[in-house]
Design a protein around this motif. Sequence first.
Motif: not given
Length: 200
Positions: A144-149, A154-166
């Motif tokens: 499902d395209f929308e669910a995948r987007m 969400e994955e990008e936000e997690k990555q950003k938060a992780y980088r910020k914390q690092k």
Amino acid sequence: MSDKLGQVEDHRRKWDRDEYEKIAQARLDQELEEKEKREKRYNEPPVKRELLRQREYKVDLESRLGKSQVITKTTPSSQMGGYYCNVCDCVVKDSINFLDHINGKKHQRNLGMSMRVERSSLDQVKKRFEMNKKKQEEKKKDYDFEARMVELREEEEKQKAYRKQKRKDRKRKADDDDGDEMDPEMAAMMGFSGFGSSKR
């Protein structure tokens, strides 16, 4: 001397007709027996072999790739360089020839299969089409395209938060390292007071 002159010796080879007739008869009998055996073999029903079927195991072509091995005169053929076929007890030097061998007539015969393939009936073909159609529909439902987007965001936000914390952790660690100045007694003993101003 007269005896010798009176009898003329015959230097020609003498043939024993009875002996050679026996040999010829034995050869004829043997040929007749062989002919009867051949006829018997042809009259017997042929050996019924299984029809060719799909392999149920994965062919291992990459496990020994890039590895070196010492081969001596006493090394068994199964451990020689190349690909070993335990059904035919032979070694094939490269992967293409090994695949040709295991798909070939000799190997299939040793497995007890003929090179004939089972003919599919109309019902079997229809069932296979239905099964493939169901698989494709399930894939469409899963994708499902929308669910995948949403998942990607969400994955990008997690990555950003992780980088910020690092980054924060690195900065905090750097600040802690700057705070550790040299022990004044040690500095006096070594003959200097410090390396300049500290950044604060």
